[in-house]
Motif scaffolding. Structure first.
Motif, PDB file in Angstrom:
ATOM      1  N   ARG A  56     -73.675  -2.167  -9.589  1.00 42.37           N
ATOM      2  CA  ARG A  56     -72.421  -1.475  -9.831  1.00 42.37           C
ATOM      3  C   ARG A  56     -72.660  -0.330 -10.808  1.00 42.37           C
ATOM      4  O   ARG A  56     -73.564  -0.391 -11.643  1.00 42.37           O
ATOM      5  CB  ARG A  56     -71.361  -2.424 -10.419  1.00 42.37           C
ATOM      6  CG  ARG A  56     -70.856  -3.498  -9.482  1.00 42.37           C
ATOM      7  CD  ARG A  56     -69.975  -2.911  -8.393  1.00 42.37           C
ATOM      8  NE  ARG A  56     -69.391  -3.936  -7.531  1.00 42.37           N
ATOM      9  CZ  ARG A  56     -69.976  -4.434  -6.453  1.00 42.37           C
ATOM     10  NH1 ARG A  56     -71.191  -4.004  -6.118  1.00 42.37           N
ATOM     11  NH2 ARG A  56     -69.376  -5.345  -5.705  1.00 42.37           N
ATOM     12  N   GLY A  57     -71.829   0.707 -10.719  1.00 43.84           N
ATOM     13  CA  GLY A  57     -71.894   1.772 -11.714  1.00 43.84           C
ATOM     14  C   GLY A  57     -71.888   3.157 -11.105  1.00 43.84           C
ATOM     15  O   GLY A  57     -71.783   3.338  -9.882  1.00 43.84           O
ATOM     16  N   ASN A  58     -72.009   4.145 -11.979  1.00 43.63           N
ATOM     17  CA  ASN A  58     -71.919   5.553 -11.605  1.00 43.63           C
ATOM     18  C   ASN A  58     -73.214   6.248 -12.015  1.00 43.63           C
ATOM     19  O   ASN A  58     -73.527   6.348 -13.205  1.00 43.63           O
ATOM     20  CB  ASN A  58     -70.710   6.181 -12.315  1.00 43.63           C
ATOM     21  CG  ASN A  58     -70.383   7.573 -11.805  1.00 43.63           C
ATOM     22  OD1 ASN A  58     -70.997   8.075 -10.878  1.00 43.63           O
ATOM     23  ND2 ASN A  58     -69.400   8.209 -12.432  1.00 43.63           N
ATOM     24  N   PHE A  59     -73.946   6.719 -11.040  1.00 44.54           N
ATOM     25  CA  PHE A  59     -75.208   7.442 -11.261  1.00 44.54           C
ATOM     26  C   PHE A  59     -74.841   8.898 -11.533  1.00 44.54           C
ATOM     27  O   PHE A  59     -74.519   9.646 -10.614  1.00 44.54           O
ATOM     28  CB  PHE A  59     -76.081   7.299 -10.022  1.00 44.54           C
ATOM     29  CG  PHE A  59     -77.446   7.916 -10.109  1.00 44.54           C
ATOM     30  CD1 PHE A  59     -78.151   7.957 -11.301  1.00 44.54           C
ATOM     31  CD2 PHE A  59     -78.043   8.448  -8.969  1.00 44.54           C
ATOM     32  CE1 PHE A  59     -79.418   8.510 -11.369  1.00 44.54           C
ATOM     33  CE2 PHE A  59     -79.310   9.007  -9.023  1.00 44.54           C
ATOM     34  CZ  PHE A  59     -79.996   9.041 -10.223  1.00 44.54           C
ATOM     35  N   THR A  60     -74.874   9.301 -12.797  1.00 46.02           N
ATOM     36  CA  THR A  60     -74.337  10.603 -13.214  1.00 46.02           C
ATOM     37  C   THR A  60     -75.455  11.573 -13.562  1.00 46.02           C
ATOM     38  O   THR A  60     -76.327  11.274 -14.376  1.00 46.02           O
ATOM     39  CB  THR A  60     -73.397  10.425 -14.415  1.00 46.02           C
ATOM     40  OG1 THR A  60     -74.072   9.719 -15.461  1.00 46.02           O
ATOM     41  CG2 THR A  60     -72.167   9.622 -14.014  1.00 46.02           C
TER      42      THR A  60
END
Length: 226
Positions: free
Chosen positions: A116-120
């Protein structure tokens, strides 16, 4: 001609020469900033990219290892900028090497292989490789692919934000609610400066993971990159 007129003519002549010189210096600075820094950055990025791929071939860079060389390559067909090496951090001095960096602050990026998460990510839009120069050409539905040693991560763009404050860090949230998402998922966010040739605002692109593909022996690219 009187002495007064002669002096005035001399002053005007000197000022003219100074203005011409200043114009030449400014033109050279523009050439350096918008062209030569790209040349230098592309050379540096090519060397680093070769090091990463050589390491992969030597089988000494396992999946998920955050090495000094980089974690993988970003591919965005709409930007027509080839592959972009991704390394840790968004310090402008590091991005000057013609790469993209993933955020460690103010909100730490997730990495693609995490559940899960946001690859920024961030990269320059002008000069120093300008890897996100054509970010405005990305449209909803376009593919964004991240390549690691073992896996292709295929994302689909679902929202763009052409202009927001450079202080708007909410776009980096694990669940980027400003993009319309309300539940945890596996997202990617591309950020860069806007308008072109300035750093007044930020341009944002959001995508969501649609699938993973294992890398085969020939490193056959996903259909989105063929």
């Amino acid at each position: 001609m009187s002495r007064a007129r002669s002096r005035i003519a001399g002053v005007i002549s000197v000022l003219g020469e100074l203005l011409i010189t200043a114009g030449v210096v400014l033109a050279l600075f523009v050439v350096y900033s918008l062209w030569w820094t790209n040349v230098l950055a592309d050379r540096a990025a090519a060397r680093m990219s070769d090091d990463v791929r050589d390491g992969w071939k030597a089988n000494n860079a396992p999946q998920g290892l955050d090495t000094r060389d980089g974690i993988g390559f970003l591919h965005v067909p709409a930007m027509k900028n080839g592959e972009v090496l991704v390394k840790r951090g968004t310090d402008p001095k590091k991005l000057n090497d013609g790469i993209a960096g993933y955020y460690t602050e103010p909100i730490a990026s997730a990495l693609p292989w995490q559940p899960r998460g946001n690859f920024t990510l961030a990269a320059h839009r002008d000069g120093h490789g300008a890897k996100f120069h054509n970010i405005h050409k990305i449209k909803e539905g376009d593919p964004v692919v991240f390549e690691t040693k073992d896996v292709w991560y295929v994302y689909k763009v679902y929202k763009t934000l052409p202009k927001t404050s450079k202080y708007n860090v909410d776009v980096l949230d694990p669940v980027p609610k400003e993009s319309g998402k309300t539940k945890p998922g596996r997202y990617i966010t591309l950020t860069t400066c806007t308008p072109v040739f300035t750093s007044d605002y930020r341009y944002i692109v959001w995508g969501e993971l649609v699938r993973e593909e294992r890398v085969d022996r020939e490193r056959t690219k996903p259909a989105e990159l063929r």
